[in-house]
Write a protein that holds these residues in place. Structure first.
Motif, PDB file in Angstrom:
ATOM      1  N   ARG A   1       0.880  -1.372   0.085  1.00  0.00           N
ATOM      2  CA  ARG A   1       0.049   0.067  -0.020  1.00  0.00           C
ATOM      3  C   ARG A   1       0.643   1.210  -0.005  1.00  0.00           C
ATOM      4  NH1 ARG A   1      -3.699   0.044   4.823  1.00  0.00           N
ATOM      5  NH2 ARG A   1      -4.616   1.973   4.087  1.00  0.00           N
ATOM      6  N   ALA A   2       1.855   1.242   0.730  1.00  0.00           N
ATOM      7  CA  ALA A   2       2.699   2.468   0.714  1.00  0.00           C
ATOM      8  C   ALA A   2       3.429   2.723  -0.508  1.00  0.00           C
ATOM      9  CB  ALA A   2       4.049   2.144   2.015  1.00  0.00           C
ATOM     10  N   LEU A   3       3.967   1.579  -1.212  1.00  0.00           N
ATOM     11  CA  LEU A   3       4.352   1.807  -2.499  1.00  0.00           C
ATOM     12  C   LEU A   3       3.348   2.276  -3.660  1.00  0.00           C
ATOM     13  CD1 LEU A   3       6.897  -1.256  -2.811  1.00  0.00           C
ATOM     14  CD2 LEU A   3       7.527   1.075  -2.181  1.00  0.00           C
ATOM     15  N   ALA A   4       2.170   1.823  -3.330  1.00  0.00           N
ATOM     16  CA  ALA A   4       1.253   2.319  -4.399  1.00  0.00           C
ATOM     17  C   ALA A   4       0.651   3.842  -4.121  1.00  0.00           C
ATOM     18  CB  ALA A   4      -0.071   1.329  -4.199  1.00  0.00           C
ATOM     19  N   ILE A   5       0.686   4.086  -2.868  1.00  0.00           N
ATOM     20  CA  ILE A   5       0.109   5.546  -2.612  1.00  0.00           C
ATOM     21  C   ILE A   5       1.302   6.928  -3.010  1.00  0.00           C
ATOM     22  CG2 ILE A   5      -0.220   7.250  -0.640  1.00  0.00           C
ATOM     23  CD1 ILE A   5      -1.599   4.715   0.943  1.00  0.00           C
ATOM     24  N   ALA A   6       2.683   6.204  -2.591  1.00  0.00           N
ATOM     25  CA  ALA A   6       3.547   7.418  -2.927  1.00  0.00           C
ATOM     26  C   ALA A   6       4.597   6.563  -3.810  1.00  0.00           C
ATOM     27  CB  ALA A   6       4.380   7.804  -1.550  1.00  0.00           C
TER      28      ALA A   6
ATOM     29  N   GLY B   1       9.942  13.081   0.900  1.00  0.00           N
ATOM     30  CA  GLY B   1       8.600  12.166   0.370  1.00  0.00           C
ATOM     31  C   GLY B   1       7.913  11.456   1.651  1.00  0.00           C
ATOM     32  N   LEU B   2       8.646  11.103   2.583  1.00  0.00           N
ATOM     33  CA  LEU B   2       7.950  10.580   3.930  1.00  0.00           C
ATOM     34  C   LEU B   2       7.199  11.453   4.640  1.00  0.00           C
ATOM     35  CD1 LEU B   2       7.621   7.938   5.664  1.00  0.00           C
ATOM     36  CD2 LEU B   2       9.732   8.544   6.790  1.00  0.00           C
ATOM     37  N   ALA B   3       7.722  12.693   4.663  1.00  0.00           N
ATOM     38  CA  ALA B   3       6.741  13.788   5.267  1.00  0.00           C
ATOM     39  C   ALA B   3       5.864  14.101   4.583  1.00  0.00           C
ATOM     40  CB  ALA B   3       7.956  14.942   5.433  1.00  0.00           C
ATOM     41  N   ARG B   4       5.879  14.061   3.326  1.00  0.00           N
ATOM     42  CA  ARG B   4       4.592  14.356   2.418  1.00  0.00           C
ATOM     43  C   ARG B   4       3.620  13.188   2.529  1.00  0.00           C
ATOM     44  NH1 ARG B   4       0.840  17.564   0.494  1.00  0.00           N
ATOM     45  NH2 ARG B   4       0.341  16.904  -1.517  1.00  0.00           N
ATOM     46  N   PHE B   5       4.183  11.917   2.699  1.00  0.00           N
ATOM     47  CA  PHE B   5       3.339  10.969   2.616  1.00  0.00           C
ATOM     48  C   PHE B   5       2.444  10.858   4.011  1.00  0.00           C
ATOM     49  CE2 PHE B   5       2.970   6.312   4.429  1.00  0.00           C
ATOM     50  CZ  PHE B   5       2.409   5.766   3.055  1.00  0.00           C
TER      51      PHE B   5
ATOM     52  N   ALA C   1       5.948   0.906   7.923  1.00  0.00           N
ATOM     53  CA  ALA C   1       6.260   0.295   6.458  1.00  0.00           C
ATOM     54  C   ALA C   1       7.093   1.440   5.760  1.00  0.00           C
ATOM     55  CB  ALA C   1       5.059  -0.310   5.674  1.00  0.00           C
ATOM     56  N   ALA C   2       6.450   2.525   5.562  1.00  0.00           N
ATOM     57  CA  ALA C   2       7.077   3.650   4.821  1.00  0.00           C
ATOM     58  C   ALA C   2       8.512   3.925   5.254  1.00  0.00           C
ATOM     59  CB  ALA C   2       6.400   4.941   4.673  1.00  0.00           C
ATOM     60  N   THR C   3       8.469   3.971   6.949  1.00  0.00           N
ATOM     61  CA  THR C   3       9.818   4.221   7.459  1.00  0.00           C
ATOM     62  C   THR C   3      10.974   3.303   7.139  1.00  0.00           C
ATOM     63  OG1 THR C   3       8.529   5.396   9.206  1.00  0.00           O
ATOM     64  CG2 THR C   3      10.470   4.898   9.689  1.00  0.00           C
ATOM     65  N   LEU C   4      10.284   2.018   7.218  1.00  0.00           N
ATOM     66  CA  LEU C   4      11.485   1.059   6.797  1.00  0.00           C
ATOM     67  C   LEU C   4      12.008   1.013   5.395  1.00  0.00           C
ATOM     68  CD1 LEU C   4      10.244  -2.114   8.798  1.00  0.00           C
ATOM     69  CD2 LEU C   4      11.811  -0.957   9.472  1.00  0.00           C
TER      70      LEU C   4
END
Length: 281
Positions: A65-70, A232-236, A251-254
């Protein structure tokens, strides 16, 4: 006094130091373990239900999901370009400056070196406004160059490599000069190969610093085309209600942190040798 096994008991201070080191390691490792646990739980399973650790079963849905969103692959590419552009220039400028400060005499050498060391004491945030004004004048806003140019010189790298060069016996350099090598060949074939550990230590420090840099990229980037992983993580986390979905955020942090963690694990021995050989404690 010896134990029944014939071995000397460990000194009290060594035991205390070992226990303290284990406690510090556990405290440092705890956030990583939490991120791993949270990211591998099923997305719709509450943390207050199911098994304490990984939930009812292991799941990689949060990563998908994280890879699909950002566009994390794009952020990753931008980050690799950024740290490479900074490090490649820093190695050149720091090596040349360190060699000059280590072996050459020129007017104002000590004063200039003190000024360079003083730059290490200036907080990065104090330079944000003048750096931003320079980038705006150059017309480089929202580009990878805007994030890289202010860091092409490194006071820390100059100091670290100077200490490494001074730790190499001068006889090697003198022998190269007798054989007809100029300063460039002497630096390239004598001092740089013998300072490999310090170069690796500085490289890892530089990559770690700029990989995790957040404030400056947030200021000089505006689009996904140029954002690095941290920005990008901050924007996510600001998209919708993602900030409240701990599994997705973990997951995005990892995704952001693991490449750097693996690099350190691979080169940790060289990293420690570099600081030990440079005289830094």
């Amino acid at each position: 006094m010896k134990s029944s096994t014939g071995r000397k008991p460990l000194p009290i201070l060594r035991v205390v130091g070992l226990c303290g080191g284990i406690v510090v390691c556990l405290l440092w490792f705890a956030p990583l373990v939490w991120s791993l646990v949270a990211s591998t739980r099923p997305p719709l399973e509450s943390f207050s239900r199911g098994r304490v650790w990984f939930g009812s079963h292991l799941s990689l849905d949060n990563f998908a999901r994280a890879l699909a969103i950002a566009p994390f692959p794009l952020y990753f590419r931008n980050t690799v370009y950024l740290v490479t552009a900074i490090l490649s220039v820093q190695l050149v400028t720091s090596s040349l400056a360190a060699f000059a400060f280590a072996f050459y005499r020129f007017p104002g050498k000590k004063v200039l070196f003190i000024i360079i060391l003083a730059q290490m004491m200036i907080p990065t945030v104090a330079l944000l406004v003048p750096n931003f004004q320079t980038i705006r004048i150059l017309g480089l806003y929202d580009t990878l160059w805007a994030m890289a140019i202010p860091f092409w010189g490194s006071a820390f790298g100059t100091f670290l490599l100077r200490q490494a060069f001074l730790g190499i016996p001068r006889d090697y350099g003198d022998a190269a000069l007798v054989d007809g090598c100029g300063w460039y060949l002497t630096l390239r074939h004598i001092y740089l190969p013998m300072a490999t550990s310090s170069l690796v230590a500085f490289s890892i420090s530089s990559i770690n610093w700029h990989w995790n840099s957040l404030i400056w990229p947030l200021i000089v980037t505006q689009s996904d085309r140029t954002r690095p992983l941290t920005a990008g993580l901050a924007r996510f986390t600001q998209l919708g209600e993602i900030g409240a979905q701990w599994g997705l955020v973990s997951a995005a942090t990892l995704i952001v942190a693991m490449p750097l963690f693996l690099v350190f694990l691979i080169f940790q021995r060289k990293f420690l040798e570099g600081f030990m050989n440079s005289g830094l404690k």
